[in-house]
Design a protein around this motif. Structure first.
Motif, PDB file in Angstrom:
ATOM      1  N   LEU A  46     -12.548 -22.610   6.816  1.00  0.00           N
ATOM      2  CA  LEU A  46     -13.550 -21.840   7.320  1.00  0.00           C
ATOM      3  C   LEU A  46     -14.675 -22.424   7.157  1.00  0.00           C
ATOM      4  N   TRP A  49     -18.772 -21.461   8.619  1.00  0.00           N
ATOM      5  CA  TRP A  49     -18.273 -20.702   8.948  1.00  0.00           C
ATOM      6  C   TRP A  49     -18.962 -19.302   8.732  1.00  0.00           C
ATOM      7  N   TRP A  51     -19.037 -14.354   8.828  1.00  0.00           N
ATOM      8  CA  TRP A  51     -18.030 -13.877   8.874  1.00  0.00           C
ATOM      9  C   TRP A  51     -18.889 -12.686   8.521  1.00  0.00           C
ATOM     10  N   LEU A  78     -16.470 -13.135  13.773  1.00  0.00           N
ATOM     11  CA  LEU A  78     -16.407 -14.214  12.887  1.00  0.00           C
ATOM     12  C   LEU A  78     -17.274 -16.146  13.745  1.00  0.00           C
TER      13      LEU A  78
END
Length: 82
Positions: A46, A49, A51, A78
């Motif tokens: 991830l 990325w 969140w 996300l």
């Protein structure tokens, strides 16, 4: 890799045209409280990325009861920017 945040907002609205069913103008006051957290992943599958999570409480008061409401929103997302 992340942050916490809080927001407060207030909105006042005065509508100029009278409501058809009531015969007078509508006035509203909206209060919002939002709390949230974001986390950007630095490694792993991830990586890059983000969140994000937030909870928002909304209270709208009006001089016409039809437009009074309270709402709680829970949001999670996300995403990735390129």
């Amino acid at each position: 890799g992340g942050d916490l945040f809080g927001r407060l907002s207030y909105r006042h609205a005065e509508f100029k045209a009278p409501e058809i069913l009531y015969g007078f103008e509508r006035h509203e006051n909206e209060n919002r409280i939002e709390l949230g957290a974001n986390h950007r992943f630095q490694s792993g599958w991830l990586e890059k990325w983000q969140w994000a999570n937030s909870v928002t409480y909304i209270r709208n008061g009006s001089n016409i009861g039809l437009y009074d409401y309270r709402r709680t929103l829970f949001v999670t997302s996300l995403g990735r920017s390129y």
